[in-house]
Scaffold this active site. Structure first.
Site, PDB file in Angstrom:
ATOM      1  N   HIS A  82       5.494   8.522   5.604  1.00  0.00           N
ATOM      2  CA  HIS A  82       4.631   8.572   6.427  1.00  0.00           C
ATOM      3  C   HIS A  82       4.425   9.874   7.102  1.00  0.00           C
ATOM      4  O   HIS A  82       4.035   9.622   8.468  1.00  0.00           O
ATOM      5  CB  HIS A  82       5.510   7.510   7.420  1.00  0.00           C
ATOM      6  CG  HIS A  82       5.297   6.032   6.855  1.00  0.00           C
ATOM      7  ND1 HIS A  82       4.201   5.186   7.291  1.00  0.00           N
ATOM      8  CD2 HIS A  82       6.018   5.372   6.101  1.00  0.00           C
ATOM      9  CE1 HIS A  82       4.226   4.015   6.773  1.00  0.00           C
ATOM     10  NE2 HIS A  82       5.422   4.209   5.825  1.00  0.00           N
ATOM     11  N   SER A  93     -10.978  -1.891 -19.282  1.00  0.00           N
ATOM     12  CA  SER A  93      -9.282  -1.624 -19.061  1.00  0.00           C
ATOM     13  C   SER A  93      -8.670  -2.641 -20.393  1.00  0.00           C
ATOM     14  O   SER A  93      -8.825  -3.489 -20.450  1.00  0.00           O
ATOM     15  CB  SER A  93      -8.841  -1.934 -17.701  1.00  0.00           C
ATOM     16  OG  SER A  93      -7.397  -1.957 -17.994  1.00  0.00           O
ATOM     17  N   ALA A 125       4.084  -0.608  -8.086  1.00  0.00           N
ATOM     18  CA  ALA A 125       5.680  -0.108  -8.016  1.00  0.00           C
ATOM     19  C   ALA A 125       5.595   1.106  -7.126  1.00  0.00           C
ATOM     20  O   ALA A 125       7.077   1.511  -7.178  1.00  0.00           O
ATOM     21  CB  ALA A 125       6.105  -0.010  -9.435  1.00  0.00           C
ATOM     22  N   SER A 128      -0.677   3.859  -9.516  1.00  0.00           N
ATOM     23  CA  SER A 128      -1.534   3.539 -10.708  1.00  0.00           C
ATOM     24  C   SER A 128      -3.141   3.833 -10.316  1.00  0.00           C
ATOM     25  O   SER A 128      -3.923   4.071 -11.085  1.00  0.00           O
ATOM     26  CB  SER A 128      -1.156   2.156 -11.373  1.00  0.00           C
ATOM     27  OG  SER A 128      -1.629   1.356 -10.231  1.00  0.00           O
ATOM     28  N   ASP A 146      -1.259  11.450  -3.427  1.00  0.00           N
ATOM     29  CA  ASP A 146      -1.222  10.908  -5.081  1.00  0.00           C
ATOM     30  C   ASP A 146      -2.158  11.606  -5.894  1.00  0.00           C
ATOM     31  O   ASP A 146      -1.509  11.938  -7.059  1.00  0.00           O
ATOM     32  CB  ASP A 146      -1.757   9.381  -5.047  1.00  0.00           C
ATOM     33  CG  ASP A 146      -0.842   8.575  -3.991  1.00  0.00           C
ATOM     34  OD1 ASP A 146       0.146   9.088  -3.441  1.00  0.00           O
ATOM     35  OD2 ASP A 146      -1.214   7.443  -3.884  1.00  0.00           O
TER      36      ASP A 146
HETATM   37  P1  ADP Z   1      -0.534   1.598  -6.680  1.00  0.00           P
HETATM   38  O1  ADP Z   1       0.721   1.782  -5.684  1.00  0.00           O
HETATM   39  O2  ADP Z   1       0.148   1.047  -8.059  1.00  0.00           O
HETATM   40  O3  ADP Z   1      -1.373   2.853  -6.734  1.00  0.00           O
HETATM   41  P2  ADP Z   1      -2.685   0.274  -5.789  1.00  0.00           P
HETATM   42  O4  ADP Z   1      -3.037  -1.007  -5.006  1.00  0.00           O
HETATM   43  O5  ADP Z   1      -3.161   1.553  -4.812  1.00  0.00           O
HETATM   44  O6  ADP Z   1      -1.149   0.369  -6.203  1.00  0.00           O
HETATM   45  O7  ADP Z   1      -3.460   0.102  -7.029  1.00  0.00           O
HETATM   46  C1  ADP Z   1      -3.440  -0.720  -7.936  1.00  0.00           C
HETATM   47  C2  ADP Z   1      -4.815  -1.227  -8.498  1.00  0.00           C
HETATM   48  O8  ADP Z   1      -5.401  -0.119  -9.216  1.00  0.00           O
HETATM   49  C3  ADP Z   1      -4.801  -2.428  -9.007  1.00  0.00           C
HETATM   50  O9  ADP Z   1      -4.857  -3.562  -8.198  1.00  0.00           O
HETATM   51  C4  ADP Z   1      -6.070  -2.197 -10.069  1.00  0.00           C
HETATM   52  O10 ADP Z   1      -7.079  -2.548  -9.077  1.00  0.00           O
HETATM   53  C5  ADP Z   1      -5.975  -0.817 -10.348  1.00  0.00           C
HETATM   54  N1  ADP Z   1      -5.494  -0.805 -11.661  1.00  0.00           N
HETATM   55  C6  ADP Z   1      -4.156  -0.415 -11.741  1.00  0.00           C
HETATM   56  N2  ADP Z   1      -3.767  -0.176 -13.088  1.00  0.00           N
HETATM   57  C7  ADP Z   1      -4.796  -0.495 -13.839  1.00  0.00           C
HETATM   58  C8  ADP Z   1      -5.260  -0.835 -15.232  1.00  0.00           C
HETATM   59  N3  ADP Z   1      -4.395  -0.390 -16.242  1.00  0.00           N
HETATM   60  N4  ADP Z   1      -6.480  -0.969 -15.466  1.00  0.00           N
HETATM   61  C9  ADP Z   1      -7.396  -1.635 -14.568  1.00  0.00           C
HETATM   62  N5  ADP Z   1      -7.061  -1.269 -13.153  1.00  0.00           N
HETATM   63  C10 ADP Z   1      -5.881  -1.095 -12.736  1.00  0.00           C
HETATM   64 MG    MG Z   2      -2.444   3.560  -4.888  1.00  0.00          MG
END
Ligand code: ADP
Ligand code: MG
Length: 380
Positions: free
Chosen positions: A31, A64, A121, A125, A170
């Site tokens: 934060h 994907s 997590a 991602s 990130d």
């Molecule tokens: P994180 O903390 O993992 O970044 P976010 O909510 O910011 O969480 O992003 C997660 C989103 O990214 C998922 O809801 C999906 O829309 C997208 N995402 C993550 N991994 C994949 C994947 N392997 N294929 C397609 N979309 C993905």
């Molecule tokens: Mg994210």
């Protein structure tokens, strides 16, 4: 089937290459980003791959491997506006959109995404997808952008196409990371610097303890914390909390109500902890930052009030089982904790945390080690 074969299967042509971008974990600095402060993430050894090919028109086709049906989302870059794409396709398409918005000449692409970064997590991602697509487009269209420039593109995609008000941490970690190093980012100047983080050499591991809890008040809680920080900075007469030091806290305690004061104190002390961690990493190595991780958790638990019983238990039980330092990471109200442990204690600490969760009647946590890896690039 290899990713290239799956690409052929779905799109009917061969990809021009495969690029990878890692997820990230934040060692310390929570934060602080939206307060113009400091963060210290590293790129992890789990990445998102993208098989990519350029197109002669402005169409973008994305797929994907997490959709087994092989669904392909088709959009067109011409005339595309912020917010036009929703769902997961907004991340990859948003990057190509942001590149065009920034004045770069590119046509469409076919993209197949295959991720090893777990979703939700706290390992980003989302940035892994953006950065993999960004490096692929940068190379295939010979845009000549560097990592810091691509990070801004990824952030713009996430802010404007996805609609998530996230900072630059990130994408910076995913693009600029280096094996055995963390990325020290000044969120005001956007200056990034590598800091040695020789975990393996020092016999250490960083465990991610994913509580698999996502609390319903996470969004409201985040917004209210941001507001408190703005109010605090306003009353203290500074552009951002970054401009306060620990010496200003005495004055702040007289001017702010108790709750706002504690929110401010978290940010001010957390910024100091990031800077102290960077100094310690340069002089003494990773083991020395353990007490800062503990202090960071206490500050988030008591001053910022964004922890939850599962995160507190992850921290307390890992420490009791021998972790050197431990803290919740990410936005709060759920998500993951991280624990710095000696390699020989990984199994014992993991088992002890799992056992503690079981006894408390919590969902079984997912626990795994991550290490500082190289940032995004071409893999084949
Ligand atoms: P994180 O903390 O993992 O970044 P976010 O909510 O910011 O969480 O992003 C997660 C989103 O990214 C998922 O809801 C999906 O829309 C997208 N995402 C993550 N991994 C994949 C994947 N392997 N294929 C397609 N979309 C993905
Ligand atoms: Mg994210």
């Amino acid at each position: 089937m290899t990713l290239a074969q799956q690409f052929e299967d779905r799109f009917g042509s061969v990809p021009a290459g495969i690029w990878a971008a890692p997820g990230r974990v934040n060692v310390i600095g929570e934060h602080t980003d939206y307060n113009d402060g400091f963060v210290l993430p590293f790129a992890i050894d789990r990445a998102t791959l993208v098989a990519a090919a350029v197109r002669q028109d402005s169409a973008v086709r994305v797929s994907s491997t997490f959709s087994e049906s092989g669904e392909i989302v088709v959009t067109d870059l011409s005339g595309l506006k912020a917010g036009d794409v929703d769902g997961w396709a907004a991340y990859p398409v948003g990057v190509l959109w942001a590149l065009r918005e920034a004045g770069h000449e590119l046509q469409g692409m076919d993209l197949l995404i295959d991720s090893q970064v777990p979703v939700g997590a706290g390992l980003s991602s989302s940035a892994a997808i953006e950065c993999a697509v960004a490096v692929a487009a940068n190379e295939l269209y010979r845009l000549g952008l560097n990592g810091s420039e691509l990070a801004l593109i990824g952030q713009r995609a996430e802010n404007e196409m996805v609609g998530a008000p996230t900072g630059l941490m990130d994408q910076s970690a995913s693009l600029l990371g280096k094996e055995g190093h963390a990325v020290f980012l000044d969120c005001r100047s956007q200056h990034a610097e590598l800091v040695p983080l020789p975990m393996k050499e020092d016999g250490l591991a960083l465990l991610v303890i994913d509580t698999r809890v996502s609390h319903s008040h996470a969004t409201g809680g985040y917004a209210s914390r941001r507001r408190a920080c703005e109010v605090g900075a306003d009353i203290m007469g500074v552009p951002a909390l970054r401009d306060l030091s620990e010496a200003d806290l005495r004055e702040a305690s007289g001017l702010l109500d108790d709750e706002t004061f504690r929110r401010v104190r978290h940010v001010v002390t957390e910024n100091a902890r990031v800077q102290a961690a960077v100094e310690l990493l340069r002089t003494d190595g990773p083991r020395a930052i353990a007490p800062l991780l503990d202090a960071s958790h206490v500050s988030m638990r008591d001053d910022f009030e964004i922890s939850c019983p599962e995160l507190d238990l992850a921290v307390d039980s890992s420490r009791e089982a021998g972790a050197l330092g431990s803290r919740m990471t990410g936005g709060g109200f759920g998500g993951s904790a991280i624990a710095l442990v000696q390699v020989e204690d990984v199994d014992r600490v993991s088992a002890a945390v799992t056992d503690a969760f079981d006894r408390a009647g919590f969902k079984e946590p997912v626990i795994f080690a991550v290490s500082p890896a190289d940032g995004a690039g071409r893999v084949s």
